[in-house]
Design an enzyme around this catalytic site. Structure first.
Site, PDB file in Angstrom:
ATOM      1  N   ARG A 127      -1.243  10.407   7.799  1.00 37.14           N
ATOM      2  CA  ARG A 127      -2.605  10.571   7.267  1.00 37.14           C
ATOM      3  C   ARG A 127      -3.334   9.234   7.371  1.00 37.14           C
ATOM      4  NH1 ARG A 127      -4.640   9.958   1.502  1.00 37.14           N
ATOM      5  NH2 ARG A 127      -6.745  10.787   1.605  1.00 37.14           N
ATOM      6  N   HIS A 163     -13.155   8.038   3.713  1.00 39.93           N
ATOM      7  CA  HIS A 163     -12.361   7.412   2.637  1.00 39.93           C
ATOM      8  C   HIS A 163     -13.171   6.207   2.120  1.00 39.93           C
ATOM      9  CE1 HIS A 163      -8.034   6.732   1.052  1.00 39.93           C
ATOM     10  NE2 HIS A 163      -8.774   5.813   0.458  1.00 39.93           N
ATOM     11  N   GLU A 185     -10.687  11.337  -2.636  1.00 38.31           N
ATOM     12  CA  GLU A 185     -11.013  10.964  -4.029  1.00 38.31           C
ATOM     13  C   GLU A 185     -12.516  10.777  -4.262  1.00 38.31           C
ATOM     14  OE1 GLU A 185      -8.688   7.745  -5.592  1.00 38.31           O
ATOM     15  OE2 GLU A 185      -6.808   8.813  -5.341  1.00 38.31           O
ATOM     16  N   ASN A 234      -3.910  13.468  -4.848  1.00 39.81           N
ATOM     17  CA  ASN A 234      -3.278  12.162  -4.989  1.00 39.81           C
ATOM     18  C   ASN A 234      -2.792  12.050  -6.425  1.00 39.81           C
ATOM     19  OD1 ASN A 234      -4.221  11.689  -2.428  1.00 39.81           O
ATOM     20  ND2 ASN A 234      -5.835  10.257  -3.047  1.00 39.81           N
ATOM     21  N   TYR A 261      -0.653   9.566  -9.152  1.00 40.73           N
ATOM     22  CA  TYR A 261       0.006   8.289  -9.440  1.00 40.73           C
ATOM     23  C   TYR A 261       0.549   8.205 -10.855  1.00 40.73           C
ATOM     24  CZ  TYR A 261      -1.842   6.386  -5.083  1.00 40.73           C
ATOM     25  OH  TYR A 261      -2.111   6.161  -3.753  1.00 40.73           O
ATOM     26  N   GLU A 299      -1.309  11.534  -1.558  1.00 37.64           N
ATOM     27  CA  GLU A 299      -0.934  10.167  -1.942  1.00 37.64           C
ATOM     28  C   GLU A 299      -0.038  10.211  -3.164  1.00 37.64           C
ATOM     29  OE1 GLU A 299      -4.032   7.217  -2.466  1.00 37.64           O
ATOM     30  OE2 GLU A 299      -5.178   8.060  -0.794  1.00 37.64           O
TER      31      GLU A 299
HETATM   32  C1  NOJ Z   1      -6.055   6.028  -4.097  1.00 39.06           C
HETATM   33  C2  NOJ Z   1      -6.910   5.627  -2.940  1.00 39.06           C
HETATM   34  O1  NOJ Z   1      -7.172   6.740  -2.142  1.00 39.06           O
HETATM   35  C3  NOJ Z   1      -6.322   4.495  -2.109  1.00 39.06           C
HETATM   36  O2  NOJ Z   1      -7.333   4.025  -1.282  1.00 39.06           O
HETATM   37  C4  NOJ Z   1      -5.778   3.425  -3.027  1.00 39.06           C
HETATM   38  O3  NOJ Z   1      -5.338   2.312  -2.307  1.00 39.06           O
HETATM   39  C5  NOJ Z   1      -4.660   4.006  -3.849  1.00 39.06           C
HETATM   40  N1  NOJ Z   1      -5.214   5.052  -4.681  1.00 39.06           N
HETATM   41  C6  NOJ Z   1      -3.939   3.003  -4.755  1.00 39.06           C
HETATM   42  O4  NOJ Z   1      -4.795   2.536  -5.743  1.00 39.06           O
END
Ligand code: NOJ
Length: 494
Positions: free
Chosen positions: A97, A142, A187, A327, A329, A396
Site C-alpha cells: 500500500r 494521503h 484518514e 487504521n 493503533y 495500518e
Molecule cells: C496514520 C497515518 O496514516 C500515517 O501517515 C502515520 O504515519 C501513522 N498514522 C502513524 O502516526
C-alpha cells in the site's frame, strides 16, 4: 539465541499477558506493508512536481515540526523505489500500500497540466511490484493537498470535489489497468480535524468547529464522485474495488453506567460514524446532527455548523464503498463529561467525551499510542454491528520506538498481539480480508519529523544513501506471512 529459542521466548512472554490465537489466516488473506508519498518519496521539487501543503508548512520559519525537519528527501524513495520493492520481496508480502502525490501528477492541482515524469515514476513502481508478484494497493490521497488548491480554501471549498474527481480520472486512466484496490482518502478525520480544526496537520488552518465540518462534507462528496466515476467508466474493464481508509480507535466505557456507555457510543459516532455512516447509509449520524445543531443555536449561529446533505446527495453518497480500510493503533477509556463547554466552538467540545489511557497500558514513543491489542477486536465487531457485513482491510497498524535498535522486540510483540486480536475478530465473523503493516520503513512522521520510528526496516537518515536495514520485526512478519500464523512458524492450527 537461536531462531527457535527466540520464537519460544516471544510466544511465552506474550502468552502470559493474553492468549494468542493460533489458528491460521486464510490462504487468500492479503498481507502487506503501508507507506505514504510525502513520508517516503522526497524529491519534493524534482521532475516537475508542484508544491503541496506539507512542502509549504515544513518550509515555514520558524518550523512547526518538532525537529525542524522536512520531507524534502525523506527515505528518497523517488530514487530508491527498486530497493523498496526488494525489501517487500524479502518480506514475502502479497500487497504493497502506497499513496500517490497529487502534485507530482498534476503540479498545479488542476488537470490543465499532467506531469509525464510523475506518471512515469508511479508506472515504474507498479511495474517493478508486479514483476515481483506484489499487487499494488493505491491510496489516491494521503494528506498532501496541492498548494494552489489550498490557496483557494483547500478542502473547505467545494470547488475541490470536482478537482479531486479530475485527478482521480487521470489516476484511473493511467494506472487502473494494473491496480485492483483503490483507497480514495487516508484518514480524512486527520485531514479535516487536524488540518482545519485542532492545528495538528497541514495546512494548520485555525477554524475549529467549522473548518473540519466543511472539510469533511467536501471529502465525502469527493469520495462519492470518484467512486461513481470508477463505477461508470472503469469498473467493467479494470475490475477493481474502491474504498476509503478511516482512522479508528476503540472507546471503552469507563464504567457500566449508562452515561459512560452513551459517551462511548457518542464518541464512536463522532470518530467513525462521521465518515462511515454517510458512505453506507447516506447521512451523518443522528447524534451528530442533533448535538451540533443544538450547540450551534446556543452559540448564536443561525444554522448548524454541521452542513446538511440534500436528499439527492444522500442517495449519491449511500453505498459508495466496495470495502472499508481501517487504521488501528490504540484505544481510550471514556467517561461522560459533565461540562457542556458551550463557549467552546470545536469538534472536541461537540463530541464532549472525557478520554484517557490507563497507566498500565504499555507506552510507545508516540504520546497517544499505548498498546491495547483487544481494542482492535472490539472496534471491528462494532463496525460490523453498526454498518453491516462490509469487507474490511486493515490498512495500518504499528507502533513507534526511538529507533535506537534493530532488535525491536516491542514491535514484534505489538504485531503478534494485534494479529492475534485481528484473528479473534475474524473468528467472531468479521469479514477482514487483509492487513498492511505501518510501516515498511522508518519515515517522516509529519509534525513529529524523524523523532518517531514505525518501520519494519530502519532507515539511516544521516547517510545520503538512506541505507535500509531489516529489524527483528521484519523477520517476524516475514515468517508470519510465510506460515500464515502469528507464531511465525508452522505450529498454527489449520
Ligand atoms: C496514520 C497515518 O496514516 C500515517 O501517515 C502515520 O504515519 C501513522 N498514522 C502513524 O502516526
Amino acid at each position: 539465541m537461536n531462531k527457535e529459542m527466540w520464537f519460544i521466548c516471544v510466544v511465552f512472554s506474550t502468552s502470559l499477558a493474553t492468549s494468542i490465537n493460533v489458528s491460521k489466516f486464510p490462504k487468500d488473506f492479503m498481507f502487506g506493508t503501508s507507506t505514504a508519498s510525502y513520508q517516503i518519496e522526497g524529491a519534493w521539487n524534482e521532475d516537475g512536481k508542484g508544491e503541496n501543503i506539507w512542502d509549504k508548512v515544513t518550509h515555514r520559519v520558524p518550523s512547526p515540526v518538532i525537529d525542524n525537519s522536512t520531507g524534502d528527501i525523506a527515505c528518497d524513495s523517488y530514487h530508491k523505489y527498486k530497493e523498496d520493492v526488494a525489501m517487500l520481496k524479502y518480506l514475502g508480502v502479497t500487497h504493497y500500500r502506497f499513496s500517490l502525490s497529487w502534485s507530482r501528477i498534476l503540479p498545479t492541482g488542476f488537470n490543465n497540466k499532467i506531469n509525464s515524469l510523475g506518471i512515469a515514476y508511479y508506472k515504474n513502481l507498479i511495474k517493478e511490484l508486479r514483476a515481483n508478484n506484489i499487487e499494488p494497493l493505491v491510496t489516491i490521497f494521503h494528506w498532501d493537498t496541492p498548494q494552489p488548491l489550498e490557496n483557494l480554501g483547500g478542502w473547505t471549498n467545494e470547488l475541490i470535489t470536482d478537482r479531486y474527481a479530475d485527478y482521480a480520472k487521470v489516476v484511473f486512466e493511467n494506472f487502473g489497468d494494473h491496480v485492483k484496490y483503490w483507497l480514495t482518502f487516508n484518514e480524512p478525520k486527520q485531514t479535516c480535524n487536524g488540518g482545519y480544526g485542532n492545528m495538528q496537520r497541514a495546512p494548520l488552518v485555525d477554524s475549529p468547529g467549522i473548518g473540519e465540518y466543511l472539510c469533511t462534507h467536501n471529502v465525502l462528496k469527493a469520495h462519492a464522485k470518484a467512486w461513481h466515476l470508477y463505477d461508470k467508466q472503469f469498473r467493467t474493464t479494470q475490475k477493481g474495488k474502491v474504498g476509503i481508509t478511516m482512522d479508528t480507535v476503540w472507546l471503552e466505557p469507563d464504567t457500566n453506567s449508562s452515561k459512560d456507555v452513551d459517551a462511548s457510543e457518542r464518541g464512536q459516532q463522532f470518530v467513525h460514524g462521521w465518515y462511515a455512516r454517510p458512505l453506507t447509509l447516506g447521512d451523518y449520524p443522528e447524534i451528530m446532527k442533533k448535538v451540533i445543531a443544538e450547540r450551534s443555536t446556543l452559540q448564536g449561529f443561525s444554522q448548524s455548523r454541521l452542513p446538511q446533505f440534500t436528499k439527492d446527495e444522500i442517495t449519491y453518497l449511500k453505498g459508495t464503498l466496495d470495502y472499508l480500510g481501517l487504521n488501528y493503533y490504540t484505544t481510550f477509556m471514556v467517561r461522560d463529561s459533565n461540562d457542556e463547554k458551550i463557549d467552546d466552538i470545536s469538534y472536541e467540545a461537540d463530541a464532549n467525551i472525557n478520554a484517557y489511557q490507563k497507566e498500565e497500558w504499555p507506552k510507545s514513543t508516540t504520546p497517544w499510542l499505548r498498546v491495547v491489542p483487544w481494542g482492535l477486536r472490539k472496534i471491528l465487531n462494532w463496525i460490523k454491528i453498526t454498518y453491516g457485513d462490509i469487507p474490511i482491510l486493515i490498512t495500518e497498524n504499528g507502533v513507534s520506538d526511538d529507533g535506537s535498535s534493530t532488535e525491536d522486540d516491542t514491535r514484534v510483540d505489538y504485531y503478534q498481539q494485534h494479529l492475534s486480536s485481528l484473528k479473534d475478530a475474524m473468528d467472531d465473523g468479521v469479514n477482514v480480508f487483509g492487513f498492511t503493516a505501518w510501516s515498511l520503513m522508518d519515515n517522516y512522521e509529519w509534525l513529529q519529523g524523524y523523532s518517531e520510528h514505525f518501520g519494519l526496516y530502519r532507515v539511516d537518515f544521516s547517510s545520503s544513501n538512506r541505507t535500509r536495514t531489516p529489524k527483528k520485526s521484519a523477520k517476524y512478519l516475514k515468517n508470519v506471512i510465510q506460515y500464515r500464523c502469528v507464531l511465525g512458524n508452522s505450529t498454527c492450527d489449520k
